[in-house]
Design a protein around this motif. Structure first.
Motif, PDB file in Angstrom:
ATOM      1  N   THR A   1       2.025  -2.684  -7.615  1.00  0.00           N
ATOM      2  CA  THR A   1       0.965  -2.003  -6.875  1.00  0.00           C
ATOM      3  C   THR A   1       0.629  -2.794  -5.625  1.00  0.00           C
ATOM      4  N   SER A   2       0.838  -2.170  -4.456  1.00  0.00           N
ATOM      5  CA  SER A   2       0.529  -2.852  -3.193  1.00  0.00           C
ATOM      6  C   SER A   2      -0.975  -2.845  -2.956  1.00  0.00           C
ATOM      7  N   MET A   3      -1.404  -3.737  -2.105  1.00  0.00           N
ATOM      8  CA  MET A   3      -2.818  -3.773  -1.741  1.00  0.00           C
ATOM      9  C   MET A   3      -3.222  -2.498  -1.001  1.00  0.00           C
ATOM     10  N   LYS A   4      -2.289  -1.907  -0.265  1.00  0.00           N
ATOM     11  CA  LYS A   4      -2.590  -0.644   0.414  1.00  0.00           C
ATOM     12  C   LYS A   4      -2.915   0.436  -0.614  1.00  0.00           C
ATOM     13  N   GLN A   5      -2.104   0.525  -1.650  1.00  0.00           N
ATOM     14  CA  GLN A   5      -2.350   1.509  -2.702  1.00  0.00           C
ATOM     15  C   GLN A   5      -3.650   1.195  -3.432  1.00  0.00           C
ATOM     16  N   ALA A   6      -3.855  -0.080  -3.745  1.00  0.00           N
ATOM     17  CA  ALA A   6      -5.055  -0.490  -4.472  1.00  0.00           C
ATOM     18  C   ALA A   6      -6.321  -0.183  -3.685  1.00  0.00           C
ATOM     19  N   MET A   7      -6.283  -0.373  -2.365  1.00  0.00           N
ATOM     20  CA  MET A   7      -7.465  -0.090  -1.555  1.00  0.00           C
ATOM     21  C   MET A   7      -7.789   1.407  -1.607  1.00  0.00           C
ATOM     22  N   GLY A   8      -6.774   2.242  -1.514  1.00  0.00           N
ATOM     23  CA  GLY A   8      -6.989   3.684  -1.633  1.00  0.00           C
ATOM     24  C   GLY A   8      -7.544   4.058  -2.992  1.00  0.00           C
ATOM     25  N   ASP A   9      -6.995   3.445  -4.047  1.00  0.00           N
ATOM     26  CA  ASP A   9      -7.484   3.702  -5.409  1.00  0.00           C
ATOM     27  C   ASP A   9      -8.941   3.259  -5.556  1.00  0.00           C
ATOM     28  N   PHE A  10      -9.268   2.107  -4.978  1.00  0.00           N
ATOM     29  CA  PHE A  10     -10.640   1.588  -5.045  1.00  0.00           C
ATOM     30  C   PHE A  10     -11.626   2.578  -4.434  1.00  0.00           C
ATOM     31  N   PHE A  11     -11.312   3.067  -3.232  1.00  0.00           N
ATOM     32  CA  PHE A  11     -12.228   3.989  -2.572  1.00  0.00           C
ATOM     33  C   PHE A  11     -12.284   5.332  -3.283  1.00  0.00           C
TER      34      PHE A  11
END
Length: 124
Positions: A107-117
């Motif tokens: 899981t990339s940080m880009k994906q994780a940031m989207g998931d977080f929001f």
């Protein structure tokens, strides 16, 4: 002489794996670096990893904003954060830790940031 130097430099560039662009770091690496920095206490501010993690977070946030703007333009936003929403590092780290350990490296940080929001600010 210059031609030999150019060939040598080109060879090194091809032989050296490309560095990941900011925001492409995976969650496992991000958490490992964050934990190592936390262990350093105040000295963490002088670590190159501090700058690397800050850069990762900023790049992942910029990618998220660009994706969200495109989603909004298409009428399908994945999240609906209030204008000027800020990300608390403690909340983000807690969210990153919610990924199962076997998923974190993929899981990339880009994906994780989207998931977080998407989880923090769902659309009604």
């Amino acid at each position: 002489m210059k031609r030999i130097q150019l060939i040598a430099i080109a060879g090194l560039l091809v032989a050296t794996p490309a560095l990941a662009a900011p925001g492409d770091m995976n969650v496992a690496t991000f958490l490992a670096k964050a934990d190592a920095l936390r262990a350093k206490g105040a000295m963490a501010l002088f670590s190159s990893d501090y700058k690397a993690l800050k850069s990762e977070g900023e790049a992942a946030g910029a990618d998220y904003r660009a994706r969200l703007n495109a989603e909004r333009a298409a009428g399908r936003p994945s999240s609906c954060p209030p204008k000027g929403a800020k990300v608390s590092s403690d909340k983000l780290l807690s969210f990153l830790r919610s990924y199962p350990e076997h998923v974190r490296p993929r899981t990339s940080m880009k994906q994780a940031m989207g998931d977080f929001f998407a989880q923090t600010y769902p659309c009604n």
